[in-house]
Design a protein around this motif. Structure first.
Motif, PDB file in Angstrom:
ATOM      1  N   PHE A   1      -0.513   9.246   5.815  1.00  0.00           N
ATOM      2  CA  PHE A   1      -0.293   7.806   5.727  1.00  0.00           C
ATOM      3  C   PHE A   1       0.849   7.416   6.531  1.00  0.00           C
ATOM      4  O   PHE A   1       0.729   6.089   6.939  1.00  0.00           O
ATOM      5  CB  PHE A   1       0.225   7.565   4.054  1.00  0.00           C
ATOM      6  N   LYS A   2       1.857   8.244   6.608  1.00  0.00           N
ATOM      7  CA  LYS A   2       2.714   7.919   7.854  1.00  0.00           C
ATOM      8  C   LYS A   2       2.081   7.763   9.353  1.00  0.00           C
ATOM      9  O   LYS A   2       2.560   6.787   9.854  1.00  0.00           O
ATOM     10  CB  LYS A   2       4.069   9.238   7.938  1.00  0.00           C
TER      11      LYS A   2
ATOM     12  N   ILE B   1       0.912  -1.060   0.178  1.00  0.00           N
ATOM     13  CA  ILE B   1      -0.015  -0.158  -0.106  1.00  0.00           C
ATOM     14  C   ILE B   1       0.975   1.340   0.298  1.00  0.00           C
ATOM     15  O   ILE B   1       0.447   2.269  -0.920  1.00  0.00           O
ATOM     16  CB  ILE B   1      -0.836   0.098   1.177  1.00  0.00           C
ATOM     17  N   LEU B   2       1.812   1.269   0.847  1.00  0.00           N
ATOM     18  CA  LEU B   2       2.804   2.414   0.888  1.00  0.00           C
ATOM     19  C   LEU B   2       3.574   2.702  -0.374  1.00  0.00           C
ATOM     20  O   LEU B   2       3.728   3.715  -1.009  1.00  0.00           O
ATOM     21  CB  LEU B   2       3.852   2.341   2.271  1.00  0.00           C
ATOM     22  N   GLU B   3       3.891   1.494  -0.925  1.00  0.00           N
ATOM     23  CA  GLU B   3       4.408   1.762  -2.325  1.00  0.00           C
ATOM     24  C   GLU B   3       3.709   2.373  -3.332  1.00  0.00           C
ATOM     25  O   GLU B   3       4.000   3.393  -4.052  1.00  0.00           O
ATOM     26  CB  GLU B   3       5.067   0.531  -2.840  1.00  0.00           C
TER      27      GLU B   3
ATOM     28  N   ARG C   1       0.308  19.995  -9.433  1.00  0.00           N
ATOM     29  CA  ARG C   1       1.438  20.584 -10.374  1.00  0.00           C
ATOM     30  C   ARG C   1       1.917  19.380 -11.119  1.00  0.00           C
ATOM     31  O   ARG C   1       2.364  19.468 -12.365  1.00  0.00           O
ATOM     32  CB  ARG C   1       2.351  21.001  -9.409  1.00  0.00           C
ATOM     33  N   ARG C   2       2.267  18.277 -10.364  1.00  0.00           N
ATOM     34  CA  ARG C   2       2.721  16.990 -11.330  1.00  0.00           C
ATOM     35  C   ARG C   2       1.917  16.734 -12.557  1.00  0.00           C
ATOM     36  O   ARG C   2       2.187  16.275 -13.498  1.00  0.00           O
ATOM     37  CB  ARG C   2       2.976  16.037 -10.166  1.00  0.00           C
ATOM     38  N   LEU C   3       0.755  16.871 -12.272  1.00  0.00           N
ATOM     39  CA  LEU C   3      -0.387  16.545 -13.125  1.00  0.00           C
ATOM     40  C   LEU C   3      -0.626  17.314 -14.071  1.00  0.00           C
ATOM     41  O   LEU C   3      -1.517  17.143 -15.147  1.00  0.00           O
ATOM     42  CB  LEU C   3      -1.823  16.023 -12.569  1.00  0.00           C
TER      43      LEU C   3
ATOM     44  N   GLY D   1       4.375  10.617  -5.426  1.00  0.00           N
ATOM     45  CA  GLY D   1       5.680  10.775  -5.422  1.00  0.00           C
ATOM     46  C   GLY D   1       6.504  10.966  -4.121  1.00  0.00           C
ATOM     47  O   GLY D   1       7.630  11.142  -3.929  1.00  0.00           O
ATOM     48  N   PHE D   2       5.701  10.637  -3.023  1.00  0.00           N
ATOM     49  CA  PHE D   2       6.202  10.583  -1.749  1.00  0.00           C
ATOM     50  C   PHE D   2       5.099  10.240  -1.118  1.00  0.00           C
ATOM     51  O   PHE D   2       4.073   9.988  -1.277  1.00  0.00           O
ATOM     52  CB  PHE D   2       6.543  12.080  -1.375  1.00  0.00           C
TER      53      PHE D   2
END
Length: 103
Positions: free
Chosen positions: A19-20, A4-6, A75-77, A13-14
């Motif tokens: 989630f942490k 899941i974390l992957e 922004r990445r999108l 991108g991080f």
């Protein structure tokens, strides 16, 4: 939970802060991830539009971590600075009208 974390890191991108925090609660992390994946995989709106909605909502709620996260992803999108600003202004206007309506 590593899977899941992957997936989360691949999408964002991080690993966002939420989630942490949830990493220590695998069942809650799974439920939160499944909900997020269902929303993001729905094709009713383009992914960049969903992220702009997230930007506006985070601005309205005053959530700094969420705002930074959704701005980075938008922004990445390919979201322009103009679109990001508009999303923030719409969110801020919603927060303002909520405060005014309660007054």
């Amino acid at each position: 939970m590593d899977e899941i974390l992957e997936k989360i890191e691949e999408f964002f991108g991080f690993i966002p802060e939420i989630f942490k925090v949830l990493e220590d609660e695998p069942q809650i992390l799974r439920a939160y991830y499944d909900k997020m994946e269902s929303i993001l995989s729905n094709d009713a709106l383009p992914l960049v539009t969903k992220e702009l909605i997230g930007v506006g909502a985070a601005a309205a709620l005053g959530s700094e971590h969420c705002l930074r996260t959704h701005i980075k992803v938008a922004r990445r999108l390919g979201a322009s600075k103009d679109k990001l600003l508009l999303a923030i202004l719409i969110g801020a206007s919603m927060a303002e009208s909520t405060a005014l309506s309660k007054s």
